[in-house]
Write an enzyme that holds these catalytic residues in place. Sequence first.
Site, PDB file in Angstrom:
ATOM      1  N   CYS A  23      -2.619   4.654  13.078  1.00 22.94           N
ATOM      2  CA  CYS A  23      -2.968   6.064  13.189  1.00 22.94           C
ATOM      3  C   CYS A  23      -3.422   6.033  14.395  1.00 22.94           C
ATOM      4  CB  CYS A  23      -4.002   6.011  12.004  1.00 22.94           C
ATOM      5  SG  CYS A  23      -4.193   4.601  10.453  1.00 22.94           S
ATOM      6  N   SER A  30       0.988  -1.316  -0.690  1.00 27.90           N
ATOM      7  CA  SER A  30       0.109  -0.061   0.087  1.00 27.90           C
ATOM      8  C   SER A  30       0.895   1.510  -0.086  1.00 27.90           C
ATOM      9  CB  SER A  30      -0.910  -0.021   1.907  1.00 27.90           C
ATOM     10  OG  SER A  30      -1.411   1.371   0.946  1.00 27.90           O
ATOM     11  N   LYS A  59      -3.355   2.225  -1.990  1.00 29.26           N
ATOM     12  CA  LYS A  59      -3.353   3.264  -1.212  1.00 29.26           C
ATOM     13  C   LYS A  59      -4.309   3.864  -0.670  1.00 29.26           C
ATOM     14  CE  LYS A  59      -1.718   8.103  -0.190  1.00 29.26           C
ATOM     15  NZ  LYS A  59      -0.931   7.010   0.494  1.00 29.26           N
TER      16      LYS A  59
END
Lengths: 345, 284
Positions: free
Chosen positions: A157, A48, A72
């Site tokens: 994240c 990715s 992505k």
Amino acid sequence: MTASQPIAEPIGAVPGGEVDLGGVNLSVDLAPARPGALSLRNPVLVASGTFGYGLEYGEVIDVQRLGAICCKGTTLKARAGNPPPRVTETPAGMLNSIGLQNPGVEAVLERYAELWAGWNVPVIVNVAGESIEDYVGVVRRLDGVPGISGVELNISCPNVGAGGLQFAVDPEAAAAVTAAVRRATELPLMVKLSPNVADVRGIAVAIADAGADCLSAVNTLSGMAIDQRRRRAFLGATYGGLSGPALKPVALRVVYEVAQAVKIPIVAVGGVGSLSDVLDFLMAGAVAVQVGTAIFADPGLPLRLVDELRAYCVEHDLTSHRELVGSALPQRRERPSVKGVEYRP
Amino acid sequence: MRLLEGELLESREILPRQWLQRYRAPWLAGGVRAGQFVHVRTPDYSGLVLRRPFSVNTVDRKQGEISIHFRIEGKGTEWMARLRPADRLEMMGPLGRPFEVDPRSRHLLLIAGGLGMAGVRALADEALASGRQVAILFGARSAAEVYPSSLLPDEVEYVVATDDGSLGHVGRVTDLLPAFEAWADQAFACGPEPMLAALATLAGGRDARLGVARLGRKGRSRPAGLGTPQARRRSWLQVSMEQNMGCAVGACLGCVVIGVKGPQRVCREGPVFAADEIDWEASA
């Protein structure tokens, strides 16, 4: 070859599709709990963030021959990403801080899903979010859409609701987001481990227990560079993720550790640049690899690795590369401590 | 765009640590346009993981040759400078969007700061070949870094500014713009970002200074979409932007500059932009 004649166009285009020299079977099932749901013809994926949405390299390689494409990173809403500069080369590697620039899941599906549905190569949508609800929202939208073969969760994240701590560094948060996504979809689910943790094994076990079909290991290692002329951080976002050959020993160590802690398949990612790297990762316990940064220098590499792995298997009388998987792992009695981790052989 | 090999024909140091290399690359030479670039592979992936982007400096379609002009900045360019004739270089190209010249433009102004000459040089040849007049404004720190006029076509008007005054005008290349802005139908610039930002500001005030009225075309005229060739062609100033680059095919989003409508990939939407497509304050 005369100068300027294309080296190959597209690289690896084989009339009639897959050639199976010597009866070698390179297929691999990344979701054994859902037989056939994520069966790849070969174990070389593209990572990715390095391959866009699969179209960008279409002029120079035959993307349909890849094992799978991890697209992505995709979020619920569009993201503009980080300020430039976003990349810089480092010794044997590079730093990137793209900041998850993407048009959002709706636009991604609108632009690419129909195209992907016509492809032979599975597309695994990489999903990122700032809250469990974000991840679930994206995955619900992907669920059942033709052309989507699986989901890869980027859990490196910040969890905005939990003070910005990354999901990937905390077993409970990692398990919670995995479980929530698992409930939201029947799509094969790959979860990407972060190397920026003290002990990755507990996190891997928590993710596996929460219902992930497979793991990818590893995401980039956090780093930075200095702009000496301006006496400040070089990257617009200060920090970036290290990838490339410099990351490989770290990724190899993580794969080796995690392979001894979980039973689900592991897809190695981090510095794959040669057949030797692929063999290292297979022997350390991965069933497949993702090629990332190396594509920038050598777009033909992933398909060449498929051919080289097949040739290696023929040469070593292997019916499948899977015979190599985990062959470098210690025998049971020598297994390293998994203290703090529930261990089930 | 293709993966291809170029065979080095000639390599020379034209300025301190700046090299000009001529390659035989017929397929590339046949299709590349001024402003486009090639992505060059370095030899040692285990150490240098990224390709290097270079503007195509000159093109000889008949001979099937292109040249690139670079400065030694690190290990990759050091390696390139050591290449010898007959050595082969892996390239990917042509990449990016070219300069767009309006068919009605007769006078083209090229503005280069230092190595920025590499970005606009090819346009001088293209413009002369199509019967246009070309002036090049060139800025450098000192005379020692001034691009040799012997490497430019005779028909070009070449005006130099140096920071230390050792050659030509004392000061910035941007100081030279007012003397040419009325003459020039279009301007094309490549160089350090502060220089491009200053030019963009100057270009923004040009119409008012010259009393140019924008009449538009007869009938309904639609505004040109951002990033389209029309948008660049209608812009008085086009700029070739530079940014650290990863894939060069639009996949990694590493090479963005900030445009007025968000991040723009230098490798795909650029490297040539209409000056008013760039958000100069955000980019600075």
